[in-house]
Design an enzyme around this catalytic site. Structure first.
Site: not given
Ligand code: URA
Length: 434
Positions: A82, A183, A161, A168, A187
Site C-alpha cells: 500500500h 483507514s 471507512d 473526514r 482495508k
Molecule cells: N488513505 C486512506 O486510505 N485513508 C486515509 O485516511 C488517508 C489516506
C-alpha cells in the site's frame, strides 16, 4: 452509553473502551449517529489522538464492518502493498507482476486519484479493455489462476471507512495519524493478505511532510497489523520530487512498461526493487532484502517480470496489442519539450506543483465525478542534482489544448529552483522499518 458522552470523553483526552468505539463505528455506519456528531468525534481524535490499543480496536471495527476475505483456500501466503500516495507513483504496475513472477501471489485493491496524487486504478484503465471493477469472485478467480490481481476497492470491504473517509475529507479531519492508520489498515486487513508492505512517502508531494510523522505513522500501522497476526514492514521513501520521470496516467503506464523491460529510471527502479524485495523477504522467499532485490533485478532483465505483466493485464481484459505497441496508449494532441534557458544545477523540483499541473492538464480529478484525460501529463528529463547546460531538455508536456499547455509550461518552470553549485540529491529510500 450515549454518543455525547463518548465525544466528551475523547475531547477530554481519555482512552475509549472497545465497547465505546464499537458503539460509535456501528452507530455511524447504520445511520443512527448523524454526521455532525461523527464530525465532532473525528475532530476530538484529531486533537487528542488515540492510544495504540484504541487504534487497533478502531481499525478492526472498521475492517469488520463489511466482508473479511480469507485467501487461504486460494494460496497459503498472499502479499499486498500500500502506498500512502504521491506524484508519479506507478509502483504497483511494476511490483505486482514482478513479485508474482517469483511464484508469490499478490492480491491488491487500489484507489483512484484525488487531488494532486494519482491513483493506480486510473492508470490501469488507460490500457484499453482493462477491467478494474471485479466482484469478490472475480478477484479470487484471478488470484488463483494467475497469482496476481489488482482491482478497485470493493464497496463490501470496510464500508465504515468509506463513509467516515468521505466525512473526514470535508471536515478537515483527514490529518490524524490514528485515523489515517485505521483507514488504511482496515482495508488491508479486510482484503486478506498475510503480509503487507507499506510504502510511506514523505515530502512536499506526500501526505506526511516530515520524516518523523512518516515514521510514527509507519510504526502505528505496523503495530496494528502485527496485533492481528499479519506480517508488516514499511519503506519510507522521498516524495519531494516526482517518482521516476513520468507523471500522468498513460505516460506512467508507458514508463512502467519500460521498467519491466529493464529500462526504468534509476530512482523508480530502486523503489520497486526495495518495495518488492521487502514483499519477498516477508514471505521468506529470500534470505534477506539484499538477496530479494537481486532476484527481482534479474527478473527485470530476463523478461520473466514482463511475461507476468502481459499475462496479468491480458487476463484482466487489457488489449494485448497495446502491450506490444505502447503507441496505442492514449496520446495527447499537443506535445512540447521545454529547454533550459541557462545552465545550472537543479536544486528542487516541487512534486506537489507537478502533481497539480497534471491535474490542471486534465489528468486528475478535482471532484470525484470529474472525467479524466488519460493521455496528458509531464515527462521530466532532469531531476534534483542534475547539471544542466543551456538548451538541454528539461521536461515534455503532453496537453489537449493550447491554454492548459501554456499554463503548464509556466507552472512547471516555476516548480524548479536552480543552484550555481553542485547539489547532492537526497537519498530516495529514507528508512526501512520492520
Ligand atoms: N488513505 C486512506 O486510505 N485513508 C486515509 O485516511 C488517508 C489516506
Amino acid at each position: 452509553m450515549n454518543i455525547v458522552e463518548i465525544i466528551a470523553k475523547k475531547r477530554d483526552g481519555h482512552e475509549l473502551t472497545h465497547d465505546e468505539l464499537q458503539y460509535f463505528v456501528q452507530g455511524y455506519t447504520r445511520g443512527e449517529i448523524p454526521d455532525y456528531q461523527a464530525s465532532a468525534w473525528c475532530m476530538a481524535v484529531v486533537l487528542k489522538g488515540m492510544t495504540a490499543a484504541e487504534a487497533t480496536a478502531y481499525t478492526m471495527l472498521l475492517a469488520q464492518s463489511g466482508d473479511m476475505l480469507d485467501l487461504h483456500e486460494i494460496a497459503p501466503f498472499v502479499v499486498d502493498k500500500h502506498s500512502t500516495g504521491g506524484v508519479g507513483d506507478k509502483t504497483t504496475l511494476v511490483v505486482a507482476p514482478l513479485v508474482a513472477s517469483h511464484g508469490l501471489p499478490v492480491g491488491k485493491m487500489s484507489g483512484r486519484g484525488l487531488g494532486f496524487s494519482g491513483g493506480t486504478v486510473d492508470k490501469l484503465e488507460s490500457i484499453r479493455g482493462f477491467e478494474t471493477s471485479l466482484t469478490t469472485e472475480g478477484f479470487l478467480d484471478m488470484l488463483s489462476k494467475h497469482g496476481v490481481v489488482v482491482s478497485g476497492q470493493s464497496a463490501d470491504l470496510a464500508p465504515a471507512d468509506g463513509k467516515l473517509y468521505a466525512l473526514r475529507d470535508v471536515t478537515a479531519t483527514v490529518e490524524s495519524l490514528p485515523l489515517i492508520a485505521g483507514s488504511i489498515m482496515s482495508k488491508k486487513i479486510a482484503s486478506g493478505a498475510d503480509a503487507i508492505v507499506l510504502d510511506v512517502k514523505v515530502g512536499q508531494g506526500a501526505f506526511m511532510k516530515t520524516e518523523a510523522d512518516a515514521v510514527e505513522l509507519a510504526h502505528l500501522m505496523i503495530a496494528i497489523g502485527e496485533g492481528v497476526g499479519r506480517k508488516v514492514a514499511a519503506v519510507i521513501a522521498d516524495m519531494d520530487q516526482p517518482l521516476g520521470n513520468a507523471v500522468g496516467n498513460a505516460l506512467e503506464v508507458r514508463e512502467a512498461m519500460s521498467t519491466l523491460h529493464g529500462e526504468g529510471p534509476p530512482d523508480f527502479v530502486e523503489h520497486c526493487l526495495t518495495v518488492g524485495g521487502k514483499m519477498l523477504d516477508l514471505a521468506d522467499k529470500a534470505s534477506g532484502l539484499k538477496e530479494a532485490k537481486a532476484m527481482l533485478a534479474e527478473s527485470l532483465e530476463n523478461g520473466s517480470a514482463w511475461a507476468k505483466f502481459v499475462e496479468w493485464i491480458t487476463a484482466q481484459g487489457g488489449d494485448p496489442t497495446v502491450l506490444n505497441d505502447p503507441d496505442q496508449l492514449p496520446a495527447a494532441p499537443l506535445i512540447e519539450t521545454v529547454y533550459a534557458s541557462h545552465p545550472g544545477h537543479i536544486a528542487t523540483l516541487n512534486a506537489i506543483e507537478v502533481g497539480l499541473t497534471s491535474v490542471m492538464l486534465g489528468g486528475g480529478r478535482v471532484k470525484k465525478s470529474d472525467q479524466i484525460d488519460y493521455s496528458v501529463g509531464i515527462v521530466h528529463h532532469a531531476k534534483i542534482g542534475d547539471h544542466i547546460q543551456k538548451g538541454d531538455p528539461l521536461l515534455t508536456i503532453h496537453a489537449n489544448n493550447n491554454d492548459t499547455l501554456a499554463a503548464a509550461r509556466e507552472r512547471l518552470l516555476a516548480a524548479i529552483t536552480w543552484s550555481d553549485v553542485p547539489i547532492v540529491p537526497p537519498p530516495h529510500i529514507r528508512q526501512i522499518i520492520g
